[in-house]
Motif scaffolding. Structure first.
Motif, PDB file in Angstrom:
ATOM      1  N   UNK A 197       0.815  -1.211   0.000  1.00  0.00           N
ATOM      2  CA  UNK A 197       0.000   0.000   0.000  1.00  0.00           C
ATOM      3  C   UNK A 197       0.854   1.268   0.000  1.00  0.00           C
ATOM      4  N   UNK A 198       1.993   1.209   0.665  1.00  0.00           N
ATOM      5  CA  UNK A 198       2.858   2.387   0.695  1.00  0.00           C
ATOM      6  C   UNK A 198       3.355   2.719  -0.709  1.00  0.00           C
ATOM      7  N   UNK A 199       3.761   1.682  -1.450  1.00  0.00           N
ATOM      8  CA  UNK A 199       4.247   1.913  -2.813  1.00  0.00           C
ATOM      9  C   UNK A 199       3.128   2.421  -3.712  1.00  0.00           C
ATOM     10  N   UNK A 200       1.934   1.857  -3.574  1.00  0.00           N
ATOM     11  CA  UNK A 200       0.808   2.291  -4.400  1.00  0.00           C
ATOM     12  C   UNK A 200       0.533   3.781  -4.171  1.00  0.00           C
ATOM     13  N   UNK A 201       0.562   4.209  -2.905  1.00  0.00           N
ATOM     14  CA  UNK A 201       0.366   5.620  -2.599  1.00  0.00           C
ATOM     15  C   UNK A 201       1.476   6.488  -3.175  1.00  0.00           C
ATOM     16  N   UNK A 202       2.710   6.005  -3.088  1.00  0.00           N
ATOM     17  CA  UNK A 202       3.854   6.740  -3.636  1.00  0.00           C
ATOM     18  C   UNK A 202       3.691   6.944  -5.142  1.00  0.00           C
TER      19      UNK A 202
END
Length: 200
Positions: A173-178
């Motif tokens: 999820x962190x990468x998707x947000x980034x």
């Protein structure tokens, strides 16, 4: 006194460090050391062939002379995959002939070597370039991922690519947000992975 990290083009001498970064981020951005029986496995797919065949599109985050992260890509994914089919996978197939998976994620690489995945034609029509980025957790803040992505996008744009895509795990999820903050939009997903795309 340690120097400041900076982004530069990758060099062949960086390959061991890139392999290490691959291994330590191969579990949806987390350390996969315990999930592969051979620490070189992830890099055989996600770093080494790019340095060999697309050196102009390989950048590292240099921390005191050692790569702590990297981004790699190709402006023409079809041409890149075709070249790997001809020059990269056959010797690896011979090298790992008969090799059996003995750790949880070995199959990902061994299956890829045996039968490399090709990108879908309908994706490449709209997003012919692609990229991969991996950064060690302690450098995933501070804007270093953004600097790496910006360097990659500039290089792909300069090579004439009109648009780029990348894959991301649906649990990262962190990468998707980034990527959303970087202007990438979903083009396929969810499923085994999510594809995101961006015009250049």
């Amino acid at each position: 006194m340690p120097g400041l990290p900076y982004v530069r083009l990758a060099r062949p001498a960086d390959l061991p460090a890139l392999s290490e970064v691959c291994l330590r981020t191969a579990d949806a951005g987390q350390d996969a050391t315990a999930l592969y029986s051979d620490p070189d496995y992830p890099g055989l797919v996600w770093s080494a062939p790019y340095v060999e065949f697309e050196p102009a599109h390989c950048f590292v985050l240099d921390v005191d002379g050692v790569a702590a992260g990297f981004v790699v890509g190709a402006p023409d994914t079809l041409a890149y995959e075709t070249r790997l089919d001809r020059e990269w996978w056959p010797p690896l197939r011979r090298r790992y002939a008969g090799q059996q998976a003995s750790a949880e994620l070995d199959y990902r690489v061994l299956d890829f070597i045996a039968s490399p995945k090709r990108s879908a034609a309908e994706i490449l029509e709209r997003y012919p370039a692609h990229l991969h980025i991996n950064v060690l957790p302690r450098f995933q803040s501070g804007g270093w991922g953004r600097k790496l992505i910006e360097a990659e996008l500039d290089s792909l744009r300069d090579a004439g690519a009109p648009a780029v895509h990348l894959g991301v795990s649906p649990v990262n999820h962190r990468a998707i947000g980034f990527y959303a903050h970087m202007g990438f939009e979903p083009i396929v997903g969810p499923g085994e992975g999510i594809l995101l795309g961006k015009a250049l």
